[in-house]
Design an enzyme around this catalytic site. Sequence first.
Site, PDB file in Angstrom:
ATOM      1  CG  ASP A 201     -22.320 -25.463   1.050  1.00  0.00           C
ATOM      2  OD1 ASP A 201     -21.278 -24.898   0.690  1.00  0.00           O
ATOM      3  OD2 ASP A 201     -23.411 -24.891   1.164  1.00  0.00           O
ATOM      4  CD  GLU A 371     -18.659 -19.515   4.597  1.00  0.00           C
ATOM      5  OE1 GLU A 371     -19.557 -18.841   5.126  1.00  0.00           O
ATOM      6  OE2 GLU A 371     -18.540 -19.647   3.362  1.00  0.00           O
TER       7      GLU A 371
END
Length: 482
Positions: A201, A371
């Site tokens: 991420d 997401e």
Amino acid sequence: MQNPSLLSAAVLAGALSALAAGCGEERSDGALVDEAPVGTSHGALACSTRITYGDRWIHPGHPEQYDVASGLVTWDGSCVNEGTNSYAVLSNGWKPYFTGRDACVMALDTTDCTGATSCATRVTYGSAWLHPAGHPAQYDDVGGRVTWDRGCTNASPNSYTVLSNDWAPYFSGSNACGVALRYTGCGGLYQNPVVPVDCADPGVIHDGTQYVAACTSGGAANAFPLRTSKDLVTWTAAGNIFPSARRPTWATGDYWAPEIHKVGSRYIAYFTARHQDGKLSIGAATATSALGPFTDLGQPLVHDAGMGMIDATFFQDTAGVPYLVWKADGNAVGQSTPLYGQTLSADGLSLTGTRRTLMSNTLAWEGGVVEAPWVVARGGYYYLFYSGNSYANSTYAVGVARATSPLGPYTKLGNPILKTAGGWVGPGHNSVVTGPGGDTVMVYHAWNSAHTARVMLVDAITWPNGWPAVPEAPSAGSRPMP
């Protein structure tokens, strides 16, 4: 096959020392180092060329992927096939070999030489290339960076390939594609991954001096490792957003998806962590530097007792109004996963206005999840990059939607623009930044081949037909520096 151009570090240092002293010296391969190389004079800085070889270069006993040669060294882009391998001949007589046919890829970058140019690519086609009418040359020169993933599609009786700039050269015969690539003035080559250890991420920005990356840390004592880089390729550890002694008192763990953004005159780290009531929530912490130290707000910025909230990103519209975009963690409870957007206060530390739903998982490739949003304003549109499906396997991919207003309505492109390929599994959760060379660049994670870590990768974004694309990505071979 031995490459006659190989130089040991000691020999190279000796040659350059002799050059600086204004005298010739014979190299270990029999060549003579010029007394006064092109573009220099005695007493001035020595003109030199850094030759970076592609990942298929055959270099036994030579751990570096480059050589530094005295003087201005050039290459016409020709790649000669010899058996199952290929080679190029440089202007100084060096003859680097590469594994595979039509496998020559090199970058030539000069220092203190006359005639240095901006980044450009020479695309030299193999002997089977079908020349377009009125195109006698065996090559094309293109401004900027062009890459080739060595793919070849048969279209009987011929074959063709597609380059990163959407050119589609055809070749006579099946599986006959051949392209050599010469990069000049592009700063060398790199190869993914740029961070070979777990760095899931990645939230990446440029703070005006350097790039700063923050990555998910999960349950580690020190939350959110930081790294810095000047070029998006070489990264150096730079502490943590939250060393163990500064972790937020409201959070119990699961430190995910950090991003650092400049808001006004200071920096805010937006992040996900698990609240003491068990719900994933979005926090914020402030600092005067992108490297901290960061001070947490003392409570979540976004918290819902009935639903986890994760994956926050920040952006400003073209009028300077700040927004927060994030995901409702519906997939954790068998529900859909809307992405929400809402205006922020000028200081970026509280929500204002009305929350809007920007999208949810509606396409087959997205599975049960959308997401990891990131929003970019460009050419009259707001582009919402997002990831879909399961982060744990090859279904994970990156999609994009666009709108003319920051809060939508957003229209999805449809198919993902980045998916499993090139030996990399489940690419996603990206940032979008401007690279040192001015190109738009995607920084993202993907599983390594052992499926033990989500490592950090970098690939260039192009913008054909008003939509972003990440051609030939995730890339496995050598690419020009971003």
